[in-house]
Scaffold this motif. Structure first.
Motif, PDB file in Angstrom:
ATOM      1  N   PHE A  44       0.806  -1.338   0.004  1.00 16.48           N
ATOM      2  CA  PHE A  44       0.257  -0.078  -0.073  1.00 16.48           C
ATOM      3  C   PHE A  44       0.689   1.312  -0.026  1.00 16.48           C
ATOM      4  O   PHE A  44       0.415   2.307  -0.213  1.00 16.48           O
ATOM      5  CB  PHE A  44      -1.007   0.159   1.047  1.00 16.48           C
ATOM      6  CG  PHE A  44      -1.869  -1.110   0.975  1.00 16.48           C
ATOM      7  CD1 PHE A  44      -2.920  -1.172   0.174  1.00 16.48           C
ATOM      8  CD2 PHE A  44      -1.820  -2.184   1.868  1.00 16.48           C
ATOM      9  CE1 PHE A  44      -3.620  -2.420   0.069  1.00 16.48           C
ATOM     10  CE2 PHE A  44      -2.775  -3.170   1.991  1.00 16.48           C
ATOM     11  CZ  PHE A  44      -3.898  -3.337   1.229  1.00 16.48           C
ATOM     12  N   THR A  45       2.217   1.330   0.610  1.00 17.02           N
ATOM     13  CA  THR A  45       3.075   2.335   0.298  1.00 17.02           C
ATOM     14  C   THR A  45       4.350   2.107  -0.451  1.00 17.02           C
ATOM     15  O   THR A  45       5.295   2.722  -0.132  1.00 17.02           O
ATOM     16  CB  THR A  45       3.403   2.682   1.861  1.00 17.02           C
ATOM     17  OG1 THR A  45       3.993   1.711   2.618  1.00 17.02           O
ATOM     18  CG2 THR A  45       2.042   3.118   2.608  1.00 17.02           C
ATOM     19  N   LYS A  46       4.320   0.973  -1.339  1.00 18.35           N
ATOM     20  CA  LYS A  46       5.536   0.845  -2.160  1.00 18.35           C
ATOM     21  C   LYS A  46       6.008   1.830  -2.744  1.00 18.35           C
ATOM     22  O   LYS A  46       7.493   2.126  -2.584  1.00 18.35           O
ATOM     23  CB  LYS A  46       5.193  -0.349  -3.265  1.00 18.35           C
ATOM     24  CG  LYS A  46       6.229  -1.020  -4.017  1.00 18.35           C
ATOM     25  CD  LYS A  46       5.729  -2.089  -4.975  1.00 18.35           C
ATOM     26  CE  LYS A  46       6.753  -2.531  -5.677  1.00 18.35           C
ATOM     27  NZ  LYS A  46       6.656  -3.934  -6.481  1.00 18.35           N
ATOM     28  N   ALA A  47       5.360   2.693  -3.389  1.00 16.91           N
ATOM     29  CA  ALA A  47       5.836   3.945  -4.165  1.00 16.91           C
ATOM     30  C   ALA A  47       6.818   4.880  -3.201  1.00 16.91           C
ATOM     31  O   ALA A  47       7.736   5.293  -3.521  1.00 16.91           O
ATOM     32  CB  ALA A  47       4.854   4.880  -4.980  1.00 16.91           C
ATOM     33  N   GLY A  48       6.079   5.058  -2.131  1.00 17.70           N
ATOM     34  CA  GLY A  48       6.609   5.901  -0.966  1.00 17.70           C
ATOM     35  C   GLY A  48       7.887   5.465  -0.639  1.00 17.70           C
ATOM     36  O   GLY A  48       9.034   5.967  -0.335  1.00 17.70           O
ATOM     37  N   THR A  49       7.867   4.131  -0.345  1.00 16.62           N
ATOM     38  CA  THR A  49       9.129   3.159   0.100  1.00 16.62           C
ATOM     39  C   THR A  49      10.149   3.367  -0.882  1.00 16.62           C
ATOM     40  O   THR A  49      11.439   3.685  -0.262  1.00 16.62           O
ATOM     41  CB  THR A  49       8.933   1.781   0.482  1.00 16.62           C
ATOM     42  OG1 THR A  49       7.804   1.726   1.382  1.00 16.62           O
ATOM     43  CG2 THR A  49       9.953   0.920   0.688  1.00 16.62           C
ATOM     44  N   LEU A  50       9.858   3.183  -2.040  1.00 19.25           N
ATOM     45  CA  LEU A  50      10.839   3.091  -3.203  1.00 19.25           C
ATOM     46  C   LEU A  50      11.427   4.737  -3.375  1.00 19.25           C
ATOM     47  O   LEU A  50      12.580   4.920  -3.685  1.00 19.25           O
ATOM     48  CB  LEU A  50      10.496   2.606  -4.443  1.00 19.25           C
ATOM     49  CG  LEU A  50      10.137   1.077  -4.387  1.00 19.25           C
ATOM     50  CD1 LEU A  50       9.816   0.526  -5.677  1.00 19.25           C
ATOM     51  CD2 LEU A  50      11.324   0.435  -3.745  1.00 19.25           C
TER      52      LEU A  50
END
Length: 136
Positions: A44-50
Motif C-alpha cells: 500500500f506504500t510501495k511507491a513511497g518506500t521506493l
C-alpha cells in the motif's frame, strides 16, 4: 570531519508513474534486491518506500560530488538497515570506489542517512563523515 553531504526531494507520484509504466524493468534497473523486497512487503506504500530509496541514491551521488557519472550507478547504492534499525547505505562498484577515493588516509568513511516522506514527497539527507582510525 564532514567530507560530503547531499540531499534530494523526490515526488512519490513520479515513482508510482514509473512503476505503472515500466514495472519490474524500472525496479530492476534502479533498486537492489533488498530494496525491491522491502517495497514488496509494503504493497500500500510501495511507491513511497521506493521514492525514499531513490532520493537516498540521489543524495549520495551529490554527497560524493559525481552525480551518476564516473562509474557511480544507482544500483551500486542500496539502502539497508543497521542492527539498530536506522537506515544506512550499502555501497558496491563505482559508488564504493568513489567513497574510498575521497576518504583521507588514516580515516574511515561513515555514511549517515535520514529518510522521510509525507505524500507526495520523499526526502533523503546524506552526510559522509571521515572518522580517524584508532590504533589498536
Amino acid at each position: 570531519m564532514i567530507i560530503g553531504m547531499g540531499s534530494d526531494l523526490c515526488n512519490i507520484e513520479r515513482i508510482q508513474n514509473s512503476l505503472d509504466r515500466f514495472g519490474q524493468r524500472f525496479e530492476n534497473r534502479v533498486f537492489t534486491e533488498i530494496e525491491r523486497a522491502k517495497g514488496d512487503r509494503r504493497p500500500f506504500t510501495k511507491a513511497g518506500t521506493l521514492a525514499k530509496r531513490f532520493a537516498a541514491k540521489e543524495a549520495f551521488s551529490k554527497a560524493v560530488g559525481t552525480g551518476f557519472k564516473a562509474g557511480v550507478f544507482m544500483k551500486d547504492i542500496g539502502v539497508v538497515n543497521a542492527k539498530s534499525g536506522a537506515p544506512t547505505l550499502a555501497l558496491t562498484g563505482g559508488a564504493r570506489l568513489r567513497l574510498d577515493s575521497m576518504t583521507p588516509e588514516g580515516h574511515e568513511a561513515v555514511v549517515h542517512l535520514t529518510l522521510t516522506d509525507d505524500h507526495p514527497w520523499a526526502q533523503a539527507f546524506v552526510v559522509i563523515e571521515a572518522r580517524p582510525l584508532t590504533a589498536e
